[in-house]
Design an enzyme around this catalytic site. Structure first.
Site, PDB file in Angstrom:
ATOM      1  CG  ASP A  26     -32.620   7.868 -55.507  1.00 29.31           C
ATOM      2  OD1 ASP A  26     -32.275   7.575 -56.349  1.00 29.31           O
ATOM      3  OD2 ASP A  26     -32.739   9.777 -55.731  1.00 29.31           O
TER       4      ASP A  26
ATOM      5  CG  ASN B 217     -25.471   4.549 -59.566  1.00 34.63           C
ATOM      6  OD1 ASN B 217     -24.448   4.356 -61.192  1.00 34.63           O
ATOM      7  ND2 ASN B 217     -26.578   4.826 -59.494  1.00 34.63           N
TER       8      ASN B 217
ATOM      9  CE1 TYR C 161     -22.321  12.566 -65.453  1.00 37.03           C
ATOM     10  CE2 TYR C 161     -20.252  11.977 -67.168  1.00 37.03           C
ATOM     11  CZ  TYR C 161     -21.577  11.327 -66.625  1.00 37.03           C
ATOM     12  OH  TYR C 161     -22.272  10.561 -66.361  1.00 37.03           O
TER      13      TYR C 161
ATOM     14  CE  LYS D 253     -20.033  10.272 -63.798  1.00 34.77           C
ATOM     15  NZ  LYS D 253     -20.422   9.704 -62.425  1.00 34.77           N
TER      16      LYS D 253
ATOM     17  CB  THR E   1     -30.540   5.856 -67.829  1.00 31.96           C
ATOM     18  OG1 THR E   1     -30.409   7.312 -68.138  1.00 31.96           O
ATOM     19  CG2 THR E   1     -29.662   4.905 -67.780  1.00 31.96           C
TER      20      THR E   1
HETATM   21  N1  LIG Z   1     -26.481   6.661 -68.464  1.00 29.37           N
HETATM   22  C1  LIG Z   1     -25.736   7.575 -68.946  1.00 29.37           C
HETATM   23  O1  LIG Z   1     -24.893   7.724 -70.167  1.00 29.37           O
HETATM   24  C2  LIG Z   1     -24.672   6.806 -68.347  1.00 29.37           C
HETATM   25  C3  LIG Z   1     -22.515   7.238 -68.531  1.00 29.37           C
HETATM   26  C4  LIG Z   1     -21.593   7.028 -67.516  1.00 29.37           C
HETATM   27  C5  LIG Z   1     -21.530   7.368 -66.457  1.00 29.37           C
HETATM   28  N2  LIG Z   1     -23.217   6.999 -65.989  1.00 29.37           N
HETATM   29  C6  LIG Z   1     -23.366   7.141 -64.149  1.00 29.37           C
HETATM   30  O2  LIG Z   1     -23.906   6.710 -64.047  1.00 29.37           O
HETATM   31  C7  LIG Z   1     -24.608   6.950 -63.369  1.00 29.37           C
HETATM   32  C8  LIG Z   1     -25.997   7.013 -62.663  1.00 29.37           C
HETATM   33  O3  LIG Z   1     -26.645   7.412 -63.810  1.00 29.37           O
HETATM   34  P1  LIG Z   1     -28.103   7.151 -64.347  1.00 29.37           P
HETATM   35  O4  LIG Z   1     -27.554   6.991 -66.014  1.00 29.37           O
HETATM   36  O5  LIG Z   1     -29.129   5.961 -64.425  1.00 29.37           O
HETATM   37  O6  LIG Z   1     -29.274   8.564 -64.300  1.00 29.37           O
HETATM   38  P2  LIG Z   1     -30.766   8.597 -63.290  1.00 29.37           P
HETATM   39  O7  LIG Z   1     -31.078  10.082 -63.630  1.00 29.37           O
HETATM   40  O8  LIG Z   1     -31.613   7.480 -63.945  1.00 29.37           O
HETATM   41  O9  LIG Z   1     -30.712   8.092 -62.017  1.00 29.37           O
HETATM   42  C9  LIG Z   1     -29.693   8.216 -61.349  1.00 29.37           C
HETATM   43  C10 LIG Z   1     -30.173   8.432 -59.689  1.00 29.37           C
HETATM   44  O10 LIG Z   1     -29.054   9.114 -59.190  1.00 29.37           O
HETATM   45  C11 LIG Z   1     -30.119  10.149 -57.964  1.00 29.37           C
HETATM   46  N3  LIG Z   1     -29.252  10.815 -57.515  1.00 29.37           N
HETATM   47  C12 LIG Z   1     -28.671  12.541 -58.427  1.00 29.37           C
HETATM   48  N4  LIG Z   1     -28.763  13.098 -57.149  1.00 29.37           N
HETATM   49  C13 LIG Z   1     -28.490  12.457 -56.007  1.00 29.37           C
HETATM   50  C14 LIG Z   1     -27.535  13.253 -54.762  1.00 29.37           C
HETATM   51  N5  LIG Z   1     -27.478  14.103 -54.976  1.00 29.37           N
HETATM   52  N6  LIG Z   1     -28.076  11.802 -53.858  1.00 29.37           N
HETATM   53  C15 LIG Z   1     -28.415  11.019 -53.939  1.00 29.37           C
HETATM   54  N7  LIG Z   1     -29.213  10.113 -55.147  1.00 29.37           N
HETATM   55  C16 LIG Z   1     -28.857  10.793 -56.303  1.00 29.37           C
HETATM   56  C17 LIG Z   1     -31.499  10.561 -58.709  1.00 29.37           C
HETATM   57  O11 LIG Z   1     -32.493  10.715 -58.426  1.00 29.37           O
HETATM   58  C18 LIG Z   1     -31.434   8.734 -59.346  1.00 29.37           C
HETATM   59  O12 LIG Z   1     -31.873   8.078 -59.009  1.00 29.37           O
HETATM   60  C19 LIG Z   1     -23.915   8.173 -62.746  1.00 29.37           C
HETATM   61  O13 LIG Z   1     -23.282   8.160 -62.270  1.00 29.37           O
HETATM   62  C20 LIG Z   1     -23.686   8.310 -64.196  1.00 29.37           C
HETATM   63  O14 LIG Z   1     -22.896   9.869 -64.157  1.00 29.37           O
HETATM   64  C21 LIG Z   1     -24.477   7.392 -66.632  1.00 29.37           C
END
Ligand SMILES: NC(=O)c1ccc[n+]([C@@H]2O[C@H](COP(=O)([O-])OP(=O)(O)OC[C@H]3O[C@@H](n4cnc5c(N)ncnc54)[C@H](O)[C@@H]3O)[C@@H](O)[C@H]2O)c1
Length: 253
Positions: A37, A90, A156, A160, A191
């Protein structure tokens, strides 16, 4: 559970939300986990949670948009645990909510850099190890927005969608090498990413977004992690190049 005993998993963006749930789920199955992370506090917290549950994990501070950092994640996996069996790419960011014409170039580039180029960089290094090893499973974190559009989220959505195309292409390329590559497409999951986008529980936007799902609620990070673990398991041994919707019916409408 010990389904993944002696196996090693890398999870990027494992310091929060879905990534943290995936890291915990891999550890619960017995895998040793590389928690990667860009945020130290979250990453270290995930490692602590895994160790508290008697699992094994190490944290690597890394920005997935930087090749040198991604290399250090995979080097850490090999140096610490000697192999790499599963990778969940992720890490992702939301980017500002703006119409396509108003999107600022630096914001566009930042979202594509982390969400698409970052996942590709991870795959590049993971595949090198998995090819030498003769096995491996990769799961990329796409989204329902990898399948459909969403007004004010062009960067975004583009990233994706691109990630699904990348997943399918790589799946074809490595299909005969005992390396499976799939994507998971979550609906809206509660989240910190959603909180940052103004969808805090109790707000009108939270209710409005929840109601977009036929199940009339958002999903949990654990529900997404379950899909990731299943795709990595032998139960999914004939599945590659697939984008698995975990979306309460969102894209079935
Ligand atoms: N939450 C949703 O509704 C949702 C829906 C579909 C897809 N997603 C995808 O799931 C994944 C996780 O999302 P989440 O909701 O848990 O987000 P979140 O913000 O809770 O967690 C994301 C994590 O990624 C880390 N991060 C960000 N940029 C980074 C980088 N350049 N290098 C390394 N780490 C990095 C952040 O520090 C954080 O810990 C993402 O790819 C997001 O697009 C989320």
């Amino acid at each position: 559970m010990n389904t993944f005993r002696d196996k090693v998993a890398v999870v990027t963006g494992a310091g929060s939300g879905i990534g943290q749930a995936c890291a915990l789920a891999f550890a619960k199955e017995g895998a040793k986990v590389i928690v990667a992370d860009i945020a130290v506090a979250g990453g270290e917290e995930t490692v602590r949670m895994i160790k508290d549950a008697k699992g094994e994990a190490v944290f690597v501070l890394s920005d997935v948009a930087k090749s040198v950092d991604v290399n250090s994640i995979m080097t850490m996996a090999l140096k610490t645990y000697g192999r790499l069996d599963y990778a969940c790419n992720n890490a992702g960011i939301g980017g500002p909510a703006m119409t396509t014409g108003d999107y600022r170039e630096e914001d566009w580039r930042a979202v594509i850099d982390v969400n698409l180029t970052g996942a590709w960089l991870c795959m590049k290094y993971e595949l090198e190890i998995m090819q030498k090893q003769g096995s491996g499973v990769i799961v990329n974190m796409s989204s329902i927005l990898g399948k459909v559009g969403f007004a004010t989220a062009s960067a975004y959505v583009a990233a994706k969608h691109g990630l699904i195309g990348l997943t399918q292409t790589a799946a074809l390329e490595y299909a005969t090498q005992n390396i499976r590559i799939n994507a998971v497409c979550p609906g809206f999951i509660y989240t910190p990413l959603l909180e940052k986008a103004g969808m805090k529980i109790g707000t009108d936007l939270y209710t409005q977004i929840s109601n977009l799902h036929p199940m009339k609620h958002m999903g949990t990070s654990e529900e997404v992690a379950n899909a990731v673990i299943w795709l990595c398991s032998d139960a999914a041994s004939f599945i590659t190049g697939h984008a698995l919707m975990v979306d309460g019916g969102y894209t079935a409408q």
